[in-house]
Write a protein that holds these residues in place. Structure first.
Motif, PDB file in Angstrom:
ATOM      1  N   SER A 116      53.675  57.321  47.211  1.00 18.44           N
ATOM      2  CA  SER A 116      52.414  58.024  46.956  1.00 18.44           C
ATOM      3  C   SER A 116      51.274  57.064  46.629  1.00 18.44           C
ATOM      4  N   HIS A 117      51.591  55.940  45.970  1.00 18.23           N
ATOM      5  CA  HIS A 117      50.558  55.004  45.551  1.00 18.23           C
ATOM      6  C   HIS A 117      51.058  53.571  45.716  1.00 18.23           C
ATOM      7  N   LEU A 118      50.221  52.745  46.289  1.00 20.54           N
ATOM      8  CA  LEU A 118      50.468  51.308  46.340  1.00 20.54           C
ATOM      9  C   LEU A 118      49.319  50.629  45.602  1.00 20.54           C
ATOM     10  N   ILE A 119      49.642  49.962  44.502  1.00 20.57           N
ATOM     11  CA  ILE A 119      48.623  49.292  43.694  1.00 20.57           C
ATOM     12  C   ILE A 119      48.735  47.795  43.933  1.00 20.57           C
ATOM     13  N   CYS A 120      47.735  47.261  44.635  1.00 23.64           N
ATOM     14  CA  CYS A 120      47.730  45.843  45.027  1.00 23.64           C
ATOM     15  C   CYS A 120      47.132  45.034  43.882  1.00 23.64           C
ATOM     16  N   ASN A 121      47.985  44.721  42.917  1.00 26.35           N
ATOM     17  CA  ASN A 121      47.533  44.077  41.688  1.00 26.35           C
ATOM     18  C   ASN A 121      47.852  42.588  41.643  1.00 26.35           C
ATOM     19  N   ALA A 122      48.928  42.164  42.292  1.00 25.66           N
ATOM     20  CA  ALA A 122      49.353  40.765  42.191  1.00 25.66           C
ATOM     21  C   ALA A 122      48.256  39.835  42.691  1.00 25.66           C
ATOM     22  N   GLY A 123      48.132  38.717  42.034  1.00 28.67           N
ATOM     23  CA  GLY A 123      47.131  37.744  42.458  1.00 28.67           C
ATOM     24  C   GLY A 123      47.399  36.387  41.850  1.00 28.67           C
ATOM     25  N   VAL A 124      46.993  35.355  42.552  1.00 21.68           N
ATOM     26  CA  VAL A 124      47.129  33.993  42.049  1.00 21.68           C
ATOM     27  C   VAL A 124      45.751  33.334  42.053  1.00 21.68           C
ATOM     28  N   ALA A 125      45.624  32.313  41.237  1.00 22.47           N
ATOM     29  CA  ALA A 125      44.388  31.522  41.198  1.00 22.47           C
ATOM     30  C   ALA A 125      44.785  30.060  41.098  1.00 22.47           C
ATOM     31  N   PRO A 126      44.202  29.197  41.922  1.00 28.71           N
ATOM     32  CA  PRO A 126      44.592  27.787  41.927  1.00 28.71           C
ATOM     33  C   PRO A 126      43.827  26.961  40.894  1.00 28.71           C
ATOM     34  N   PHE A 127      43.644  27.524  39.692  1.00 29.50           N
ATOM     35  CA  PHE A 127      42.882  26.831  38.665  1.00 29.50           C
ATOM     36  C   PHE A 127      43.640  25.588  38.200  1.00 29.50           C
ATOM     37  N   ILE A 128      42.934  24.472  38.081  1.00 31.48           N
ATOM     38  CA  ILE A 128      43.578  23.236  37.629  1.00 31.48           C
ATOM     39  C   ILE A 128      42.930  22.690  36.352  1.00 31.48           C
ATOM     40  N   SER A 129      41.683  23.057  36.087  1.00 30.26           N
ATOM     41  CA  SER A 129      41.025  22.588  34.878  1.00 30.26           C
ATOM     42  C   SER A 129      39.750  23.394  34.657  1.00 30.26           C
ATOM     43  N   ILE A 130      39.124  23.134  33.523  1.00 29.08           N
ATOM     44  CA  ILE A 130      37.853  23.775  33.180  1.00 29.08           C
ATOM     45  C   ILE A 130      36.769  22.703  33.131  1.00 29.08           C
ATOM     46  N   HIS A 131      35.667  22.984  33.775  1.00 28.99           N
ATOM     47  CA  HIS A 131      34.503  22.097  33.717  1.00 28.99           C
ATOM     48  C   HIS A 131      33.772  22.433  32.417  1.00 28.99           C
ATOM     49  N   TRP A 132      34.121  21.745  31.337  1.00 29.20           N
ATOM     50  CA  TRP A 132      33.653  22.128  30.016  1.00 29.20           C
ATOM     51  C   TRP A 132      32.140  21.993  29.861  1.00 29.20           C
ATOM     52  N   PHE A 133      31.556  20.969  30.449  1.00 27.35           N
ATOM     53  CA  PHE A 133      30.109  20.812  30.343  1.00 27.35           C
ATOM     54  C   PHE A 133      29.396  22.011  30.971  1.00 27.35           C
ATOM     55  N   LEU A 134      29.867  22.409  32.152  1.00 31.57           N
ATOM     56  CA  LEU A 134      29.261  23.564  32.830  1.00 31.57           C
ATOM     57  C   LEU A 134      29.503  24.833  32.029  1.00 31.57           C
ATOM     58  N   ALA A 135      30.717  24.985  31.472  1.00 27.78           N
ATOM     59  CA  ALA A 135      31.028  26.185  30.691  1.00 27.78           C
ATOM     60  C   ALA A 135      30.100  26.310  29.487  1.00 27.78           C
ATOM     61  N   ILE A 136      29.887  25.210  28.765  1.00 30.20           N
ATOM     62  CA  ILE A 136      29.017  25.245  27.588  1.00 30.20           C
ATOM     63  C   ILE A 136      27.573  25.521  27.996  1.00 30.20           C
ATOM     64  N   LYS A 137      27.140  24.912  29.088  1.00 32.33           N
ATOM     65  CA  LYS A 137      25.781  25.142  29.588  1.00 32.33           C
ATOM     66  C   LYS A 137      25.581  26.603  29.972  1.00 32.33           C
ATOM     67  N   GLU A 138      26.560  27.182  30.673  1.00 32.34           N
ATOM     68  CA  GLU A 138      26.449  28.578  31.088  1.00 32.34           C
ATOM     69  C   GLU A 138      26.462  29.521  29.884  1.00 32.34           C
ATOM     70  N   LEU A 139      27.301  29.215  28.883  1.00 29.97           N
ATOM     71  CA  LEU A 139      27.346  30.040  27.678  1.00 29.97           C
ATOM     72  C   LEU A 139      26.002  30.044  26.965  1.00 29.97           C
ATOM     73  N   ALA A 140      25.364  28.894  26.922  1.00 32.85           N
ATOM     74  CA  ALA A 140      24.063  28.801  26.259  1.00 32.85           C
ATOM     75  C   ALA A 140      22.984  29.553  27.026  1.00 32.85           C
TER      76      ALA A 140
END
Length: 381
Positions: A116-140
């Protein structure tokens, strides 16, 4: 839908005992025994505001948990298996391996008279690190936007699946496309994301092997495919009800995708950032997976007649690059106190993007046909 109706048989991919997939499995258990389940009530911000007075209870519920890890899926089953009239089946499926998807489809086709229902929820992300300078800049600059649709995750480029396809594309998009063509349900629910972004998408790189934003691009492709398949299904003449393809944004919740990059202190900081965003007025930071699952479960329960409809204007007179409203995405939302609800968000595409979605579907169909022929399988009509 009364108790005499066929009971729901729901497949949830990525149901691994954590994250939104597990929340999607939890919520129906609290709804199915109620005569007037709250998750089924349509209270959208536009077009439709209506209560359902008819009884919607079910006498039974079958949940099929599909994920790669046997340990995780069985742990999820053990957490859920506490209700009467509930059948829980667990299956191994690797959406990045076509033979695994075919085996899973064959198993559920033999086990159940219908899906009756197919919920396409599975997903992957190839994240390897966080660009901290960009993250802090965007937060500000814009705190809420930064923690709703982050662009500071560094992603691995060029990963391939066992079948030689783009790994992220194979897992998030094509694996589900193959699954719905071999074991389709009456409702196919595509779990998209606020990070779905056409800015990063190059139609010529449709397997997403060259982009540094394959995760965001794969979610945008899901928006395109779900809309296009829904339109095709609604146009086709059929003796029965059309298969509906509906798109969900689960909002923002703490999941394993982001947690894999964070230590203990960083994880605490992430949740604190989410709560601050909600305090600042963001309706999308539900934070908990159970709460984030409300929109997907709502689309499992609500009668289709209550869903909003969109009448698109004549596209022949439009600028090919001009955006126009073509559909609706269903969004998990909450208030400042975390009380969850279902909202809607317009899906706006240009004429050019609709052509891209049509070409993407043709490529998926050609590839699917090639795999069926290589495996000696009949190509479903």
């Amino acid at each position: 839908m009364s108790s005499h109706s066929p009971w729901p048989v729901i497949i949830v991919t990525g149901a691994n005992g954590a994250g939104v997939g597990f929340g999607i499995c939890q919520r129906p258990l609290l709804q199915v025994t109620s005569k007037f389940p709250t998750d089924a009530q349509p209270h959208y911000d536009f077009r439709v505001k209506q209560n359902i007075d008819d009884e919607l209870s079910f006498s039974r519920l079958t949940l099929t948990l599909a994920c790669r890890s046997r340990r995780r899926r069985e742990a999820a089953r053990d957490k859920l298996n506490f209700r009467r009239h509930l059948t829980i089946a667990v299956h191994t499926v690797d959406l990045a391996h076509i033979q695994s998807v075919f085996r899973f489809a064959d198993e559920v086709t033999k086990m159940y008279p219908y899906i009756s229902h197919l919920i396409c929820n599975a997903g992957v992300a190839p994240f390897i690190s966080i660009h901290w300078f960009l993250a802090i800049k965007e937060l500000a600059t814009d705190w809420v936007k930064t923690v709703t649709a982050p662009i500071y995750y560094m992603q691995e480029v060029g990963q391939l699946s066992q079948d030689g396809l783009g790994w992220v594309w194979h897992c998030n998009v094509f694996g589900h496309y193959v699954l719905l063509h071999t074991s389709t349900g009456a409702r196919v629910i595509w779990m998209s994301s606020h990070e779905a972004n056409p800015i990063f998408y190059d139609p010529s790189d449709w397997q997403l092997t060259k982009t540094a934003h394959s995760y965001e691009s794969s979610r945008f492709q899901m928006d395109l495919i779900a809309h296009q398949l829904d339109q095709v299904s609604l146009r086709e003449e059929s003796d029965g009800l059309p298969v509906r393809h509906l798109t969900v944004l689960p909002g923002v919740a703490g999941t394993n995708i982001a947690n894999a990059l964070l230590g203990t202190l960083s994880s605490i900081g992430m949740f604190l950032a989410f709560y601050i965003a909600r305090f600042l007025g963001s309706p999308y930071h539900l934070i908990g997976a159970f709460e984030a699952a409300i929109s997907a479960v709502h689309l499992c329960l609500v009668p289709l007649a209550f869903l909003p409809t969109v009448n698109s204007p004549d596209s022949d007179n439009l600028d090919p690059s001009a955006l126009t409203e073509v559909g609706v995405r269903y969004v998990s939302q909450c208030d400042r106190w975390g009380e969850e609800r279902v909202g809607t968000m317009k899906l706006a595409l240009s004429k050019e993007q609709e052509k891209q979605s049509d070409e993407l579907l043709k490529r998926c169909e050609r590839l699917f046909t090639a795999f069926c022929e290589a495996e000696g399988r009949m190509v479903p009509p």
